[in-house]
Design a protein around this motif. Structure first.
Motif, PDB file in Angstrom:
ATOM      1  N   LYS A   1       0.607  -1.298  -0.135  1.00  0.00           N
ATOM      2  CA  LYS A   1      -0.076  -0.030   0.289  1.00  0.00           C
ATOM      3  C   LYS A   1       0.565   1.235   0.000  1.00  0.00           C
ATOM      4  O   LYS A   1       2.203   1.308   0.867  1.00  0.00           O
ATOM      5  CB  LYS A   1      -1.033   0.161   1.279  1.00  0.00           C
ATOM      6  CG  LYS A   1      -1.651  -1.464   1.210  1.00  0.00           C
ATOM      7  CD  LYS A   1      -3.017  -1.393   0.216  1.00  0.00           C
ATOM      8  CE  LYS A   1      -3.495  -2.419   0.795  1.00  0.00           C
ATOM      9  NZ  LYS A   1      -4.591  -2.665  -0.646  1.00  0.00           N
ATOM     10  N   TYR A   2       0.483   2.611  -0.819  1.00  0.00           N
ATOM     11  CA  TYR A   2       1.300   3.228  -0.947  1.00  0.00           C
ATOM     12  C   TYR A   2       0.169   4.446   0.217  1.00  0.00           C
ATOM     13  O   TYR A   2      -1.019   4.957  -0.662  1.00  0.00           O
ATOM     14  CB  TYR A   2       1.443   4.018  -1.777  1.00  0.00           C
ATOM     15  CG  TYR A   2       1.327   3.759  -3.254  1.00  0.00           C
ATOM     16  CD1 TYR A   2       0.667   4.813  -3.627  1.00  0.00           C
ATOM     17  CD2 TYR A   2       1.442   2.085  -3.444  1.00  0.00           C
ATOM     18  CE1 TYR A   2       0.315   4.707  -4.622  1.00  0.00           C
ATOM     19  CE2 TYR A   2       0.543   1.910  -4.652  1.00  0.00           C
ATOM     20  CZ  TYR A   2      -0.187   3.253  -5.263  1.00  0.00           C
ATOM     21  OH  TYR A   2      -0.785   3.102  -6.784  1.00  0.00           O
ATOM     22  N   GLY A   3       0.802   6.033  -0.251  1.00  0.00           N
ATOM     23  CA  GLY A   3       0.347   7.403   0.462  1.00  0.00           C
ATOM     24  C   GLY A   3      -0.203   7.472   1.836  1.00  0.00           C
ATOM     25  O   GLY A   3      -0.094   6.778   2.539  1.00  0.00           O
TER      26      GLY A   3
ATOM     27  N   ALA B   1      -4.215 -19.041  -5.190  1.00  0.00           N
ATOM     28  CA  ALA B   1      -4.186 -18.719  -3.609  1.00  0.00           C
ATOM     29  C   ALA B   1      -2.768 -18.400  -2.754  1.00  0.00           C
ATOM     30  O   ALA B   1      -2.505 -17.712  -3.519  1.00  0.00           O
ATOM     31  CB  ALA B   1      -4.326 -20.969  -2.935  1.00  0.00           C
ATOM     32  N   GLY B   2      -3.204 -18.986  -1.513  1.00  0.00           N
ATOM     33  CA  GLY B   2      -2.308 -18.282  -1.162  1.00  0.00           C
ATOM     34  C   GLY B   2      -0.647 -18.302  -1.234  1.00  0.00           C
ATOM     35  O   GLY B   2       0.049 -17.183  -1.601  1.00  0.00           O
ATOM     36  N   GLY B   3      -0.078 -19.660  -1.775  1.00  0.00           N
ATOM     37  CA  GLY B   3       1.069 -19.786  -1.933  1.00  0.00           C
ATOM     38  C   GLY B   3       0.988 -17.887  -3.505  1.00  0.00           C
ATOM     39  O   GLY B   3       2.578 -17.539  -3.333  1.00  0.00           O
ATOM     40  N   PHE B   4       0.524 -17.958  -4.029  1.00  0.00           N
ATOM     41  CA  PHE B   4       0.532 -17.220  -5.631  1.00  0.00           C
ATOM     42  C   PHE B   4       0.441 -15.872  -4.435  1.00  0.00           C
ATOM     43  O   PHE B   4       1.278 -15.092  -5.146  1.00  0.00           O
ATOM     44  CB  PHE B   4      -0.215 -17.298  -6.624  1.00  0.00           C
ATOM     45  CG  PHE B   4      -0.243 -16.574  -7.441  1.00  0.00           C
ATOM     46  CD1 PHE B   4       0.360 -16.487  -8.528  1.00  0.00           C
ATOM     47  CD2 PHE B   4      -0.804 -14.923  -8.053  1.00  0.00           C
ATOM     48  CE1 PHE B   4       1.013 -16.003  -9.833  1.00  0.00           C
ATOM     49  CE2 PHE B   4      -0.737 -14.970  -8.429  1.00  0.00           C
ATOM     50  CZ  PHE B   4      -0.140 -15.146 -10.112  1.00  0.00           C
ATOM     51  N   LYS B   5      -0.776 -15.721  -3.610  1.00  0.00           N
ATOM     52  CA  LYS B   5      -1.063 -14.398  -3.148  1.00  0.00           C
ATOM     53  C   LYS B   5       0.394 -13.527  -2.835  1.00  0.00           C
ATOM     54  O   LYS B   5       0.101 -12.118  -2.493  1.00  0.00           O
ATOM     55  CB  LYS B   5      -2.262 -14.799  -2.405  1.00  0.00           C
ATOM     56  CG  LYS B   5      -3.372 -14.354  -3.458  1.00  0.00           C
ATOM     57  CD  LYS B   5      -4.860 -14.345  -2.651  1.00  0.00           C
ATOM     58  CE  LYS B   5      -6.084 -14.997  -4.111  1.00  0.00           C
ATOM     59  NZ  LYS B   5      -7.039 -15.243  -3.425  1.00  0.00           N
ATOM     60  N   ASP B   6       1.350 -14.799  -1.767  1.00  0.00           N
ATOM     61  CA  ASP B   6       1.946 -14.064  -0.544  1.00  0.00           C
ATOM     62  C   ASP B   6       2.689 -13.428  -1.884  1.00  0.00           C
ATOM     63  O   ASP B   6       3.834 -12.660  -1.554  1.00  0.00           O
ATOM     64  CB  ASP B   6       2.089 -15.434   0.044  1.00  0.00           C
ATOM     65  CG  ASP B   6       1.537 -15.750   0.793  1.00  0.00           C
ATOM     66  OD1 ASP B   6      -0.356 -14.713   1.406  1.00  0.00           O
ATOM     67  OD2 ASP B   6       1.713 -17.047   1.805  1.00  0.00           O
ATOM     68  N   ILE B   7       3.456 -14.405  -2.434  1.00  0.00           N
ATOM     69  CA  ILE B   7       4.970 -14.236  -3.275  1.00  0.00           C
ATOM     70  C   ILE B   7       4.866 -13.669  -4.321  1.00  0.00           C
ATOM     71  O   ILE B   7       5.490 -12.443  -5.038  1.00  0.00           O
ATOM     72  CB  ILE B   7       5.370 -15.266  -3.793  1.00  0.00           C
ATOM     73  CG1 ILE B   7       6.865 -15.531  -4.245  1.00  0.00           C
ATOM     74  CG2 ILE B   7       4.912 -15.725  -5.439  1.00  0.00           C
ATOM     75  CD1 ILE B   7       7.243 -16.480  -4.949  1.00  0.00           C
ATOM     76  N   THR B   8       3.152 -12.935  -4.723  1.00  0.00           N
ATOM     77  CA  THR B   8       3.191 -10.833  -5.655  1.00  0.00           C
ATOM     78  C   THR B   8       2.583 -10.143  -5.438  1.00  0.00           C
ATOM     79  O   THR B   8       2.148  -9.756  -5.666  1.00  0.00           O
ATOM     80  CB  THR B   8       1.887 -12.177  -6.901  1.00  0.00           C
ATOM     81  OG1 THR B   8       0.863 -11.815  -6.298  1.00  0.00           O
ATOM     82  CG2 THR B   8       2.874 -13.196  -7.315  1.00  0.00           C
ATOM     83  N   ARG B   9       2.400 -10.284  -3.274  1.00  0.00           N
ATOM     84  CA  ARG B   9       1.383  -9.484  -2.480  1.00  0.00           C
ATOM     85  C   ARG B   9       2.309  -8.191  -3.119  1.00  0.00           C
ATOM     86  O   ARG B   9       2.249  -7.270  -2.951  1.00  0.00           O
ATOM     87  CB  ARG B   9       2.120  -9.507  -1.390  1.00  0.00           C
ATOM     88  CG  ARG B   9       2.013  -8.117  -0.331  1.00  0.00           C
ATOM     89  CD  ARG B   9       1.483  -8.943   0.732  1.00  0.00           C
ATOM     90  NE  ARG B   9       2.750  -9.488   1.284  1.00  0.00           N
ATOM     91  CZ  ARG B   9       3.696  -8.249   1.838  1.00  0.00           C
ATOM     92  NH1 ARG B   9       3.334  -6.787   1.173  1.00  0.00           N
ATOM     93  NH2 ARG B   9       4.861  -8.303   2.081  1.00  0.00           N
ATOM     94  N   ILE B  10       3.698  -7.726  -3.072  1.00  0.00           N
ATOM     95  CA  ILE B  10       4.527  -6.698  -3.288  1.00  0.00           C
ATOM     96  C   ILE B  10       4.357  -6.203  -4.932  1.00  0.00           C
ATOM     97  O   ILE B  10       4.831  -5.176  -4.738  1.00  0.00           O
ATOM     98  CB  ILE B  10       5.659  -6.946  -3.135  1.00  0.00           C
ATOM     99  CG1 ILE B  10       6.496  -8.388  -3.540  1.00  0.00           C
ATOM    100  CG2 ILE B  10       6.467  -7.048  -1.712  1.00  0.00           C
ATOM    101  CD1 ILE B  10       8.096  -8.178  -3.827  1.00  0.00           C
ATOM    102  N   ALA B  11       3.820  -6.428  -5.581  1.00  0.00           N
ATOM    103  CA  ALA B  11       3.413  -6.315  -6.928  1.00  0.00           C
ATOM    104  C   ALA B  11       2.343  -5.347  -6.904  1.00  0.00           C
ATOM    105  O   ALA B  11       2.757  -4.560  -8.417  1.00  0.00           O
ATOM    106  CB  ALA B  11       2.910  -7.242  -8.053  1.00  0.00           C
TER     107      ALA B  11
ATOM    108  N   GLU C   1       5.211   4.222 -10.553  1.00  0.00           N
ATOM    109  CA  GLU C   1       6.082   5.142 -10.000  1.00  0.00           C
ATOM    110  C   GLU C   1       7.747   5.665  -9.068  1.00  0.00           C
ATOM    111  O   GLU C   1       8.652   5.541  -9.715  1.00  0.00           O
ATOM    112  CB  GLU C   1       5.158   6.345  -9.761  1.00  0.00           C
ATOM    113  CG  GLU C   1       6.244   7.964  -9.552  1.00  0.00           C
ATOM    114  CD  GLU C   1       5.775   9.042  -9.181  1.00  0.00           C
ATOM    115  OE1 GLU C   1       5.965  10.070  -9.576  1.00  0.00           O
ATOM    116  OE2 GLU C   1       4.876   9.285  -8.083  1.00  0.00           O
ATOM    117  N   MET C   2       7.503   4.715  -8.171  1.00  0.00           N
ATOM    118  CA  MET C   2       8.879   4.793  -6.802  1.00  0.00           C
ATOM    119  C   MET C   2       8.836   3.329  -7.758  1.00  0.00           C
ATOM    120  O   MET C   2      10.703   3.193  -7.795  1.00  0.00           O
ATOM    121  CB  MET C   2       7.587   3.914  -5.565  1.00  0.00           C
ATOM    122  CG  MET C   2       8.896   3.577  -5.046  1.00  0.00           C
ATOM    123  SD  MET C   2       8.037   3.306  -3.504  1.00  0.00           S
ATOM    124  CE  MET C   2       7.664   1.486  -3.069  1.00  0.00           C
TER     125      MET C   2
END
Length: 366
Positions: A128-130, A216-226, A231-232
């Motif tokens: 999240k940002y802001g 599911a969980g594995g995919f969502k956990d590893i890609t959360r930072i996507a 811009e950053m």
């Protein structure tokens, strides 16, 4: 010197959280800020997070600061040095919170600011940002890397070291080149991998979005930072492109070796790849990540219904067991139990597991 009056360029997730942390640790400190969007500083002022609004990066109020934090994207922080150079006092510390240090160090040297710049990198954050997602405890138990410029007075570095510690962070002093190569591997590459993995599924998914539906969980956990700010990350990738490219070369080589082993049916090579990664990753957990305390977890199988979490939490509280975090595991893809409970120490973790088993819950310890 004593740091009492702070200036901020940017009040996003990191800048906003830092301002909140400073206000929490030193309630009488004074904070002023400039942000690209006026409503951000207006919100911060109305909430008491800052004490005054600056109209631009060249606002004369910044001349009153003991320390100014540059909390914009990496490229913008570099540009801000030039605008602040002749405005701020000679004894004002200029610092930043970006994850790339080389460009800002080189700019400081070019502008004759060596000795006045102690650039920093709090290794924390969120997808999240802001300002809406800022919170004062973001820095607790997170490394806060400081890379002083040549000629920086030792007492200034000590002051920034103490400031980082006062907000719950774990300060470390590093050479900026060493910092940029290390973060290319442990911070920047993972974001690129996450983005590429999400884009892979996007490009291969069917029209009815089957892959997206069953992710599911594995995919969502590893890609959360996507989900982080595009811009950053554009600024970061361009600023640290040499180091990131070098690290990517190693990653691509290892990925290619894995692909070739699968194509050749080489089970031994595949096994060794997973064995090596497991052993190295498990060494993080056994001693904690650097100075981080290890987190102890248990998983408890509960019925997903109203009040079930409250029942478990109340049982632990009534027995004097303190927890770090508790929450529902959204998918059982890799976990047996649907309720995950985290503890700071091993003993309360073991006590909680025994208690819940006595209450006829199925519990797994991790």
């Amino acid at each position: 010197m004593e740091l009492h009056t702070f200036g901020f360029i940017g009040l996003g997730l990191i800048g906003g959280s830092l301002a909140k942390a400073l206000k929490r640790s030193s309630p009488d400190c004074r904070i002023m800020a400039y942000t690209r969007t006026a409503k951000t500083t207006e919100k911060a002022l109305s909430e008491g997070l800052i004490d005054s609004i600056c109209s631009s990066m060249e606002d004369i109020q910044f001349a009153e600061c003991d320390c100014i934090f540059l909390c914009a994207p990496v490229g913008s922080n570099v540009a801000a040095l030039k605008q602040l150079k002749d405005l701020v006092r000679k004894d004002c510390i200029l610092t930043d919170v970006g994850s790339v240090k080389t460009d800002i160090h080189l700019e400081a040297e070019k502008l004759g600011l060596n000795g006045r710049v102690i650039v920093g990198h709090p290794m924390t954050g969120s997808e999240k940002y802001g300002l809406d997602y800022a919170h004062a405890h973001l820095f607790e138990n997170a490394y806060y890397i400081l890379t002083p410029s040549p000629g920086t007075p030792e007492e200034w570095t000590e002051e920034m070291y103490s400031l980082a510690a006062s907000i719950g962070a774990l300060p470390i002093i590093l050479d900026y080149q060493q910092h940029d190569f290390a973060t290319a591997a442990v911070s920047h590459l993972p974001h690129l991998i996450a983005a590429s993995l999400v884009n892979t599924v996007h490009d291969l998914d069917s029209k009815d979005e089957l892959m997206k539906t069953i992710a599911a969980g594995g995919f969502k956990d590893i890609t959360r930072i996507a989900s982080s700010s595009p811009e950053m990350w554009e600024h970061i990738c361009l600023s640290n492109r040499g180091n990131i490219a070098e690290v990517m070369d190693t990653f691509i080589r290892l990925l290619t070796e894995s692909r070739d082993a699968m194509r050749d049916g080489n089970g031994e090579a595949i096994y060794k790849m997973f064995e090596k990664s497991r052993d190295y990753r498990d060494s993080f957990a056994s001693g904690g990540l650097g100075n981080f305390k290890r987190t102890y977890r248990i998983y408890c199988d509960i019925i997903d219904e109203s009040g079930s979490i409250a029942t478990v939490a109340a049982a632990l509280a009534n027995n004097g067991i303190s927890i770090k975090n508790i929450g529902i595991v959204q998918s059982r893809e890799f976990e047996e139990g649907v309720l995950r409970i985290e503890f700071y120490e091993e003993e309360p973790s073991q006590t909680a597991a025994a208690l819940l088993r006595q209450m006829n819950y199925e519990v797994w310890e991790r």
